[in-house]
Scaffold this motif. Structure first.
Motif, PDB file in Angstrom:
ATOM      1  N   TYR A  41      -7.566  -1.166 -11.325  1.00  0.00           N
ATOM      2  CA  TYR A  41      -6.264  -1.567 -10.767  1.00  0.00           C
ATOM      3  C   TYR A  41      -5.371  -0.347 -10.561  1.00  0.00           C
ATOM      4  O   TYR A  41      -4.717  -0.195  -9.521  1.00  0.00           O
ATOM      5  CB  TYR A  41      -5.616  -2.566 -11.724  1.00  0.00           C
ATOM      6  CG  TYR A  41      -4.267  -3.103 -11.305  1.00  0.00           C
ATOM      7  CD1 TYR A  41      -4.024  -3.535 -10.006  1.00  0.00           C
ATOM      8  CD2 TYR A  41      -3.240  -3.216 -12.232  1.00  0.00           C
ATOM      9  CE1 TYR A  41      -2.791  -4.054  -9.638  1.00  0.00           C
ATOM     10  CE2 TYR A  41      -2.006  -3.738 -11.879  1.00  0.00           C
ATOM     11  CZ  TYR A  41      -1.785  -4.153 -10.584  1.00  0.00           C
ATOM     12  OH  TYR A  41      -0.559  -4.665 -10.223  1.00  0.00           O
ATOM     13  N   GLU A  90       0.816  -1.203   0.000  1.00  0.00           N
ATOM     14  CA  GLU A  90       0.000   0.000   0.000  1.00  0.00           C
ATOM     15  C   GLU A  90       0.856   1.262   0.000  1.00  0.00           C
ATOM     16  O   GLU A  90       1.975   1.285   0.507  1.00  0.00           O
ATOM     17  CB  GLU A  90      -0.895   0.013   1.237  1.00  0.00           C
ATOM     18  CG  GLU A  90      -1.877  -1.155   1.271  1.00  0.00           C
ATOM     19  CD  GLU A  90      -2.600  -1.212   2.596  1.00  0.00           C
ATOM     20  OE1 GLU A  90      -3.326  -2.184   2.810  1.00  0.00           O
ATOM     21  OE2 GLU A  90      -2.409  -0.287   3.395  1.00  0.00           O
ATOM     22  N   CYS A 123     -12.644  -4.725  -4.682  1.00  0.00           N
ATOM     23  CA  CYS A 123     -11.312  -5.155  -4.242  1.00  0.00           C
ATOM     24  C   CYS A 123     -10.846  -4.353  -3.030  1.00  0.00           C
ATOM     25  O   CYS A 123     -10.246  -4.907  -2.095  1.00  0.00           O
ATOM     26  CB  CYS A 123     -10.317  -5.008  -5.390  1.00  0.00           C
ATOM     27  SG  CYS A 123     -10.668  -6.056  -6.815  1.00  0.00           S
ATOM     28  N   LEU A 168      -3.816   0.933  -6.954  1.00  0.00           N
ATOM     29  CA  LEU A 168      -2.390   1.195  -6.749  1.00  0.00           C
ATOM     30  C   LEU A 168      -2.163   2.608  -6.223  1.00  0.00           C
ATOM     31  O   LEU A 168      -1.276   2.861  -5.403  1.00  0.00           O
ATOM     32  CB  LEU A 168      -1.630   1.001  -8.064  1.00  0.00           C
ATOM     33  CG  LEU A 168      -1.442  -0.437  -8.557  1.00  0.00           C
ATOM     34  CD1 LEU A 168      -1.024  -0.437 -10.024  1.00  0.00           C
ATOM     35  CD2 LEU A 168      -0.402  -1.173  -7.714  1.00  0.00           C
ATOM     36  N   TRP A 203      -0.511  -8.282  -9.146  1.00  0.00           N
ATOM     37  CA  TRP A 203      -1.783  -8.676  -9.761  1.00  0.00           C
ATOM     38  C   TRP A 203      -1.724  -8.705 -11.291  1.00  0.00           C
ATOM     39  O   TRP A 203      -2.216  -9.647 -11.911  1.00  0.00           O
ATOM     40  CB  TRP A 203      -2.896  -7.737  -9.322  1.00  0.00           C
ATOM     41  CG  TRP A 203      -3.294  -7.850  -7.881  1.00  0.00           C
ATOM     42  CD1 TRP A 203      -2.617  -8.502  -6.881  1.00  0.00           C
ATOM     43  CD2 TRP A 203      -4.449  -7.279  -7.271  1.00  0.00           C
ATOM     44  NE1 TRP A 203      -3.279  -8.371  -5.692  1.00  0.00           N
ATOM     45  CE2 TRP A 203      -4.413  -7.616  -5.894  1.00  0.00           C
ATOM     46  CE3 TRP A 203      -5.501  -6.503  -7.735  1.00  0.00           C
ATOM     47  CZ2 TRP A 203      -5.409  -7.217  -5.002  1.00  0.00           C
ATOM     48  CZ3 TRP A 203      -6.487  -6.095  -6.846  1.00  0.00           C
ATOM     49  CH2 TRP A 203      -6.448  -6.459  -5.494  1.00  0.00           C
ATOM     50  N   ALA A 213      -7.125 -10.268  -3.879  1.00  0.00           N
ATOM     51  CA  ALA A 213      -7.355  -9.453  -2.691  1.00  0.00           C
ATOM     52  C   ALA A 213      -7.639 -10.339  -1.479  1.00  0.00           C
ATOM     53  O   ALA A 213      -7.165 -10.079  -0.372  1.00  0.00           O
ATOM     54  CB  ALA A 213      -8.512  -8.481  -2.927  1.00  0.00           C
ATOM     55  N   LEU A 232      -0.439  -5.911  -4.336  1.00  0.00           N
ATOM     56  CA  LEU A 232      -1.039  -5.307  -5.534  1.00  0.00           C
ATOM     57  C   LEU A 232      -0.102  -5.323  -6.731  1.00  0.00           C
ATOM     58  O   LEU A 232      -0.533  -5.512  -7.873  1.00  0.00           O
ATOM     59  CB  LEU A 232      -1.435  -3.857  -5.225  1.00  0.00           C
ATOM     60  CG  LEU A 232      -2.814  -3.621  -4.637  1.00  0.00           C
ATOM     61  CD1 LEU A 232      -2.923  -2.192  -4.134  1.00  0.00           C
ATOM     62  CD2 LEU A 232      -3.893  -3.892  -5.677  1.00  0.00           C
TER      63      LEU A 232
END
Length: 680
Positions: free
Chosen positions: A605, A277, A639, A609, A517, A508, A514
């Motif tokens: 996505y 994150e 998500c 991010l 993915w 998730a 992330l």
């Protein structure tokens, strides 16, 4: 005060599905974009395709006007101006072919016509070579504001025109002056053998899109015949389909061996994951409006302990370590916030059809900010996205598998189309559901549709990842995503969007960082291709249209610096609403960001991010932009909810959400099916 954003087209009556009724005016084009449609009094209307009688013989002519069977845009040649005769099978229509051309290959699709080089062009080392791509439009001079040009070589972008020309290599050029006269030819300077291979030119002239492909073979006269044989791999055209499948099999076997070694290695080692994150961003406080429970306060949701993580932390490599048991609250947040993201991005048609992200943010500010928004009827209904997502979730919640599940999905999609008053379903979803025959053998399959590239499958598939979240479920997740997706969007660009949404939700749940993915999605595509080929449902057409989805995702991951799954993601220095509007368009197939199966999950996505644990930032990036904002919002919020629950979300954004009880009930049932009713 700046002008408000009106809907691009006015409200229309709900679609009807009586077999003998033409629905000429109830639907916008693509996934909600308006185009001219036939009307009841337009007796001379002729759609942009020809109906072939059932006894018409097959010919080999179908691909002679295409440089590549793998190009998505070529299939737009068969698209009508509107689905005025939507009761017919799309398999009954073919394009009118021009007579054979001796020098240039002509491809016609409505107003946009393209002339290009023959499929193979040869050149000598050191020469300058011009790859021809000439286009014309029959509605007057070229409007550069409607034009998007992209050239690719072996999956890598070379040059682009989007209001200005941007070259990504010093040896390529595109004339901006030439574009005004319809010349999109690519100049390659002093070519070498590494310039050999396939080149693709993507031309979007809103609302049309075409792709042309040409193969360049560069020969080196200075090399001997032995050298040529040794170096033939760099100069020959791309391998044929059987060669590609053979290579894919070899790659799959190698990956399986690598995975076995990785599992063996991990059994004796302990790994620690990394937090993907971005730094926490502060949620702006705000009081709630009257009549909205909780107003701008934040909530822990439906009884979860905010002090505990909603999901198990990732402790191993991507797919090798099963996820820890998540909380039921995480599942509820995934379903409920997906509906909230849809309603916020939709704003009762107003914001979905606003093409300006800055304008949407201005209107939000005038309302007092996100914390003051009460997402409730009548002003904030959910769109067709959530109605169809609920149909998917409630079908999965029956616990059925295999063909009984596919029949259940088809039946619920047909039923869901009766609940579309004011929700703006796309014409591809309407057409697809009208072709379903639930209860009949194979009645959940419809014909291949060369224009079904929209996001209608992606926006309703997140719950598939909730039902099949385990790494061991991957094969089933692929099958259900593909089959449910092509019940309306039978085109790889469309139904692979369903696969992306389902995979991202499963990732998730697993706690996969992330940054991984996108690359994990690409690794799953060979498995999806294998299933499509074995399913024998017009596999040739599907394989021929496969490439675009993968190429565009490869390009995006390179743009974000995530091609090797290493983070953090790389964003432009300035990435506000105006900048995002421009950049999101570069993700798109036709200039409307988020409209297609590949870029709706891509924008979602991108927003994940960017946003980290900030709901407000997620909404800014995924729901409040100048594209198909409800479709990107419904995916991103699902998500995000799995990772963060309801923490930091103003209660007014979800407490009185339409169909909230159904969302919670579906989430609980999916949780029980996926996790065996294990205690939280």
């Amino acid at each position: 005060m700046p002008p408000r954003c009106p809907p691009r087209n006015p409200p229309r009556p709900a679609a009807s599905f009586d077999k003998d009724e033409e629905d000429n005016e109830s639907i916008p084009s693509y996934e909600n974009e308006e185009q001219p449609c036939a009307t009841d009094d337009d007796e001379n209307y002729v759609p942009g395709y020809i109906e072939v009688l059932p006894d018409a013989p097959d010919t080999d002519q179908g691909n002679t006007d295409r440089a590549s069977a793998g190009s998505v845009g070529d299939h737009y040649e068969n698209m009508p101006e509107s689905p005025a005769s939507s009761r017919h099978s799309l398999g009954e229509y073919v394009n009118v072919l021009e007579p054979d051309l001796t020098i240039l290959d002509l491809c016609a699709a409505g107003k946009l016509q393209i002339q290009s080089d023959p499929s193979l062009v040869t050149a000598a080392v050191g020469e300058d070579i011009l790859l021809k791509c000439i286009f014309t439009v029959d509605d007057g001079p070229v409007d550069l504001s409607r034009l998007l040009i992209q050239w690719f070589h072996r999956g890598k972008q070379l040059v682009e025109f989007d209001n200005e020309v941007t070259a990504f290599r010093p040896d390529v050029s595109l004339s901006q002056e030439g574009l005004a006269t319809g010349n999109a030819s690519l100049l390659l300077s002093q070519v070498g053998t590494t310039n050999s291979g396939s080149y693709r030119c993507y031309i979007s002239y809103t609302p049309e899109m075409q792709i042309r492909e040409v193969t360049l073979q560069v020969e080196d006269p200075s090399k001997t015949s032995e050298d040529d044989r040794d170096d033939s791999v760099s100069s020959l055209p791309c391998p044929n389909h059987s060669d590609v499948l053979s290579k894919l099999d070899q790659i799959t076997q190698a990956l399986a061996r690598l995975e076995a070694k990785l599992e063996q290695f991990m059994s004796s080692k302990t790994f620690k994951g990394h937090d993907s994150e971005l730094p926490r961003q502060q949620q702006q406080p705000g009081g709630g409006p009257k009549g909205c429970a909780g107003g701008g306060q934040t909530a822990g949701g439906d009884g979860a302990d905010d002090g505990q993580p909603l999901l198990g932390q990732q402790t191993g490599a991507a797919m090798a370590v099963p996820p820890q048991v998540p909380s039921k609250e995480a599942y509820r947040a995934a379903m409920v916030l997906s509906g909230a993201g849809d309603a916020l991005g939709y704003r009762n048609q107003r914001w979905e059809y606003c093409t300006s992200g800055p304008q949407i943010h201005q209107e939000l500010q005038e309302m007092g900010g996100l914390g003051q928004v009460c997402v409730a009827l009548p002003d904030w209904p959910v769109s067709d996205d959530t109605v169809l997502h609920l149909a998917t979730a409630e079908a999965l919640a029956t616990g059925k598998n295999g063909e009984p599940l596919f029949q259940e999905l088809a039946s619920r999609y047909v039923e869901a189309m009766k609940d579309m008053e004011g929700r703006k379903p796309g014409p591809t979803s309407i057409l697809g559901t009208s072709q379903l025959r639930p209860g009949e053998p194979g009645g959940y399959r419809i014909p291949f549709n060369p224009g079904a590239t929209g996001c209608g499958a992606a926006m309703r598939s997140m719950c598939i990842g909730l039902r099949y979240p385990h790494p061991s479920d991957l094969t089933t997740l692929v099958q259900v995503s593909v089959e449910s997706g092509r019940m309306t969007h039978h085109h790889p660009t469309g139904y692979l969007g369903a696969l992306a949404s389902a995979l991202f939700t499963a990732y998730a749940v697993q706690g996969l960082p992330l940054e991984h993915w996108g690359s994990e999605l690409l690794k799953t595509l060979p498995l999806a291709l294998e299933y499509v080929q074995n399913a024998a449902a017009e596999s040739e057409s599907n394989v021929g249209s496969w490439a675009y989805f993968q190429e565009k995702w490869e390009w995006y991951l390179l743009e974000r610096g995530l091609a090797s799954s290493q983070g953090p993601a790389r964003f432009p220095p300035a990435y506000g609403p105006a900048e995002r509007d421009a950049i999101y368009k570069t993700f798109s197939l036709d200039g409307w960001a988020g409209r297609s199966g590949h870029d709706a999950p891509m924008i979602a996505y991108d927003a994940l991010l960017r946003a980290g644990d900030s709901w407000e930032e997620l909404c800014s990036c995924a729901m409040f932009h100048g594209g198909d904002s409800d479709s990107t919002g419904v995916i991103a919020a699902s998500c995000w909810g799995l990772a963060h629950g309801f923490r930091g979300v103003p209660e007014g954004n979800h407490r009185e959400l339409e169909y909230r009880d159904r969302m919670v009930a579906a989430a609980d049932r999916l949780y029980d099916l996926a996790w065996g009713q294990k205690p939280v």
